[in-house]
Design a protein around this motif. Structure first.
Motif, mmCIF file in Angstrom:
data_model
loop_
_atom_site.group_PDB
_atom_site.id
_atom_site.type_symbol
_atom_site.label_atom_id
_atom_site.label_comp_id
_atom_site.label_asym_id
_atom_site.label_seq_id
_atom_site.Cartn_x
_atom_site.Cartn_y
_atom_site.Cartn_z
ATOM 1 N N PRO A 1 -2.748 -16.286 16.840
ATOM 2 C CA PRO A 1 -2.371 -15.912 18.217
ATOM 3 C C PRO A 1 -1.877 -14.469 18.307
ATOM 4 O O PRO A 1 -1.516 -13.875 17.293
ATOM 5 N N ARG A 2 -1.868 -13.951 19.531
ATOM 6 C CA ARG A 2 -1.329 -12.614 19.768
ATOM 7 C C ARG A 2 0.059 -12.689 20.396
ATOM 8 O O ARG A 2 0.876 -11.821 20.196
ATOM 9 N N LEU A 3 0.282 -13.737 21.210
ATOM 10 C CA LEU A 3 1.592 -13.966 21.836
ATOM 11 C C LEU A 3 2.023 -12.812 22.731
ATOM 12 O O LEU A 3 3.211 -12.570 22.917
ATOM 13 N N THR A 4 1.052 -12.094 23.266
ATOM 14 C CA THR A 4 1.364 -10.974 24.160
ATOM 15 C C THR A 4 1.293 -11.426 25.617
ATOM 16 O O THR A 4 0.783 -12.500 25.926
ATOM 17 N N VAL A 5 1.805 -10.561 26.487
ATOM 18 C CA VAL A 5 1.731 -10.789 27.928
ATOM 19 C C VAL A 5 0.419 -10.182 28.406
ATOM 20 O O VAL A 5 0.224 -8.970 28.295
ATOM 21 N N ARG A 6 -0.480 -11.003 28.889
ATOM 22 C CA ARG A 6 -1.780 -10.489 29.310
ATOM 23 C C ARG A 6 -2.131 -10.812 30.766
ATOM 24 O O ARG A 6 -2.539 -9.947 31.518
ATOM 25 N N HIS A 7 -1.965 -12.062 31.161
ATOM 26 C CA HIS A 7 -2.445 -12.443 32.505
ATOM 27 C C HIS A 7 -1.567 -11.927 33.634
ATOM 28 O O HIS A 7 -1.931 -12.044 34.794
ATOM 29 N N VAL A 8 -0.390 -11.396 33.305
ATOM 30 C CA VAL A 8 0.524 -10.886 34.334
ATOM 31 C C VAL A 8 1.093 -9.556 33.859
ATOM 32 O O VAL A 8 0.947 -9.191 32.697
ATOM 33 N N GLU A 9 1.751 -8.819 34.773
ATOM 34 C CA GLU A 9 2.470 -7.601 34.413
ATOM 35 C C GLU A 9 3.787 -7.989 33.756
ATOM 36 O O GLU A 9 4.431 -8.937 34.193
ATOM 37 N N GLY A 10 4.225 -7.253 32.775
ATOM 38 C CA GLY A 10 5.549 -7.551 32.229
ATOM 39 C C GLY A 10 5.757 -6.966 30.860
ATOM 40 O O GLY A 10 4.822 -6.504 30.199
ATOM 41 N N ARG A 11 7.003 -6.999 30.438
ATOM 42 C CA ARG A 11 7.391 -6.437 29.138
ATOM 43 C C ARG A 11 6.870 -7.304 27.988
ATOM 44 O O ARG A 11 6.877 -8.530 28.080
ATOM 45 N N GLN A 12 6.397 -6.687 26.927
ATOM 46 C CA GLN A 12 5.917 -7.445 25.769
ATOM 47 C C GLN A 12 7.102 -7.980 24.969
ATOM 48 O O GLN A 12 8.070 -7.260 24.747
ATOM 49 N N PRO A 13 7.033 -9.223 24.524
ATOM 50 C CA PRO A 13 8.162 -9.802 23.776
ATOM 51 C C PRO A 13 8.069 -9.526 22.275
ATOM 52 O O PRO A 13 7.007 -9.152 21.765
ATOM 53 N N LYS A 14 9.180 -9.719 21.586
ATOM 54 C CA LYS A 14 9.141 -9.781 20.128
ATOM 55 C C LYS A 14 8.377 -11.044 19.747
ATOM 56 O O LYS A 14 8.297 -12.002 20.524
ATOM 57 N N ARG A 15 7.816 -11.064 18.535
ATOM 58 C CA ARG A 15 7.039 -12.224 18.101
ATOM 59 C C ARG A 15 7.565 -12.694 16.756
ATOM 60 O O ARG A 15 7.561 -11.925 15.786
ATOM 61 N N ILE A 16 8.054 -13.899 16.728
ATOM 62 C CA ILE A 16 8.707 -14.424 15.530
ATOM 63 C C ILE A 16 7.805 -15.446 14.852
ATOM 64 O O ILE A 16 7.340 -16.394 15.493
ATOM 65 N N VAL A 17 7.566 -15.245 13.567
ATOM 66 C CA VAL A 17 6.784 -16.209 12.789
ATOM 67 C C VAL A 17 7.678 -16.790 11.708
ATOM 68 O O VAL A 17 8.267 -16.033 10.921
ATOM 69 N N ILE A 18 7.784 -18.116 11.678
ATOM 70 C CA ILE A 18 8.485 -18.759 10.566
ATOM 71 C C ILE A 18 7.457 -18.937 9.450
ATOM 72 O O ILE A 18 6.539 -19.756 9.567
ATOM 73 N N ASP A 19 7.585 -18.146 8.389
ATOM 74 C CA ASP A 19 6.651 -18.243 7.265
ATOM 75 C C ASP A 19 7.475 -18.433 5.997
ATOM 76 O O ASP A 19 7.667 -17.498 5.208
ATOM 77 N N GLY A 20 7.961 -19.659 5.821
ATOM 78 C CA GLY A 20 8.861 -19.991 4.713
ATOM 79 C C GLY A 20 8.426 -19.382 3.389
ATOM 80 O O GLY A 20 9.154 -18.571 2.788
ATOM 81 N N PRO A 21 7.213 -19.704 2.903
ATOM 82 C CA PRO A 21 6.775 -19.189 1.610
ATOM 83 C C PRO A 21 6.333 -17.725 1.636
ATOM 84 O O PRO A 21 6.073 -17.150 0.591
ATOM 85 N N LEU A 22 6.258 -17.132 2.795
ATOM 86 C CA LEU A 22 5.822 -15.733 2.962
ATOM 87 C C LEU A 22 4.420 -15.532 2.382
ATOM 88 O O LEU A 22 4.186 -14.669 1.535
#
Lengths: 371, 371
Positions: free
Chosen positions: A207-228
């Motif tokens: 996923p990109r998890l960005t704001v696309r379909h509307v106007e607005g500020r882009q959020p931070k994107r957090i991934v839980i990747d335990g084993p990295l």
């Protein structure tokens, strides 16, 4: 409290919300100035973090300063009393020839906490506190939650069929909810500090998890990747918002070998986002510790767009504050469930929601409820 | 069609519904008589199966028969043209000095099918057909479905948590939905010809499936007991409504040894309900054949209050016409799912509902949709 007070405060709250997403980790604030004759002579909001406060913008918007004589200032949060990025608003207001300040709620920040109100009263300005207090608290529920608990407000978003499935047996999850629902999620992304996903969703959907379909500020994107161990080439690690990606791992060894900020910078094509090392719990990432670390950044609000595994783990640990669940008028009768394995065995342990709302969104229904 | 026609037909439809449950397998019918001056002078409905038709009751309710001169008769279904339990209504109406008959829809029953309308026209009465036709078809959707397909209209009722569970992991299913929802189910029971459950629910819950929280007619109670092994002492086989219980089995041997009507009667404490032998399919009761046999009794409508297994089997066989799903604002995160195993693998096979409605019932939400 009179009717005019409620009406003007209501306007102040309405305009305050335009700062959603942009002012975080500050609260949203709106200010309306009304002349002694009862006419609105100015208004302003806190527009962006680091920029002017609502009171300053409202005062600057008054074209004829003579009208400030005997005026009332409506502000959704107690004026600040400390020198931050801007001078204290209580001092700004105390210098004006106004009669009265109406405040929706006190600012719980230790540096303010009543001092702004006291300062105004000490300068012979009448101060009323508590007009539309509940609405003001609702407006800034993320800010208040973070102030109180040190961790972000967590909303779990689910998009499921009527029978509770989020993907078909073959793994496909596109698209259960309709276009209107998906647009609304993009609007939410612009209002939350961060969007969170787990390993499985990141691998499966990239996923990109960005704001696309509307106007607005882009959020931070957090991934839980335990084993990295997620591959470097995924969208979250390579796209134009790479710097907004935060990876949480509990793998100390890999973190020290590869992801420690100092080491990371030495690489030719280093990851420009953030990797945080958090505690391990029973072989998994300790989600409570993860939220605590996020709270320190600070991240005040997280929209979880995870699959069954992370969603259920957050629920099991009682870390979800609100659920927003889209229900599509469809049935799959099999596949991945929205929630599975939260440790409940008896009916007496059932999780009940409060402040429940049901709303039609396109062909879908949207359930909202707090724990 | 004019406004007055719509208005009077609307009243006829409204009163017709009072016969719900009681008139089956006949359709519900309402009749309103309006004088030449536009005043209502009579009304009547078909109240109970075997009793007078709506037209007869409406005509009998007119106190001053002189007012019938030039009157209009509104009836929600074409007047019957055959001698059944009562004389033909078309003949009754043709003898009156009325000018006009307005009919919402033709009666599809082969014995009528336009003959009632033709009879009236042959006797110089103006007949208009089709006023509020859709509403009339909706009112009698059970009757029309049974007429057309020979099997009952099947509604699957589900009471689940937001995340799609109908019982906690320990098996307990009392109570996921609230009091208002449960009362509404009792109201439905009084309107459907029969309520259906499977073996598991019958064994686990020992249900009565009677109408209790509201006034209304008691329904037939259908148990799918493929192997014919449910214990004799269960409520459905022993309570005061024992005769309303219908057991469906595919076990030919046990049926011939124990449940054949002739053998059953010879027992000292025989089962006063009905046992039907139906086909077997892949080791299970053939549900399509079961519904066909029920249609012959006739049962025109079935409310399925089954658990996961029977509900999913009916969906898999495409035998469900409508779903009524209560969603409680709660989460269990585990336990029995409402639906599991309907043979869908890809998103392209997803089952979509039409004519979807969402309604708040107490704290629960009620989803209704047709396939």
């Amino acid at each position: 409290m009179n009717e005019a007070d409620t009406q003007w405060m209501s306007l102040a709250l309405e305009i305050a919300e335009r700062g959603a997403g942009y002012v975080s980790p500050n609260p949203m604030v709106g200010c309306v100035i009304v002349s002694a004759e009862g006419e609105k002579i100015g208004q302003g909001i806190h527009e962006r973090y680091g920029q002017a406060h609502a009171e300053k913008n409202a005062v600057d918007s008054v074209s004829n300063s003579e009208l400030l004589d005997g005026a009332t200032v409506y502000v959704t949060l107690e004026p600040c009393a400390h020198h931050g990025n801007t001078p204290p608003c209580c001092e700004l207001l105390a210098e004006l020839p106004i009669d009265r300040v109406v405040v929706a709620m006190e600012d719980p920040t230790p540096k303010v906490a009543g001092k702004g109100i006291q300062y105004l009263r000490n300068h012979n300005i009448e101060v009323e506190v508590g007009v539309l207090k509940e609405e003001a608290e609702k407006l800034n529920e993320f800010f208040l939650h973070h102030q109180r608990w040190g961790r972000p407000f967590v909303t779990l978003k689910i998009a499921q069929t009527l029978d509770g499935y989020i993907a078909a047996p073959d793994g496909d999850s596109e698209w259960i909810s309709g276009q209107h629902s998906r647009s609304l999620v993009h609007e939410w992304r612009s209002r939350y500090d961060a969007v969170m996903v787990g390993r499985n969703t990141t691998l499966l959907d990239n996923p990109r998890l960005t704001v696309r379909h509307v106007e607005g500020r882009q959020p931070k994107r957090i991934v839980i990747d335990g084993p990295l161990e997620l591959p470097d080439e995924l969208n979250l690690f390579t796209d134009q918002y790479e710097e907004k990606t935060i990876v949480l791992t509990h793998n100390q060894k890999k973190y020290r070998e590869e992801a420690d900020p100092m080491l990371n910078m030495l690489k030719s094509d280093y990851f420009r986002g953030t990797t945080l090392l958090v505690d391990e719990k029973d072989g998994h990432t300790d989600l409570g510790d993860a939220l605590k670390e996020l709270g320190k950044l600070p991240v005040t609000s997280v929209l979880v767009e995870a699959g069954q595994s992370l969603a259920s783990a957050l629920l099991r640990e009682n870390l979800v504050d609100k659920v927003e669940c889209f229900i599509a008028p469809k049935m799959l009768g099999g596949g991945a469930r929205s929630v599975l394995g939260v440790g409940i065995n008896h009916m007496s342990e059932i999780m009940e929601f409060r402040e429940v709302e049901w709303k039609q969104v396109g062909d879908d229904l949207l359930f909202s409820g707090y724990f």
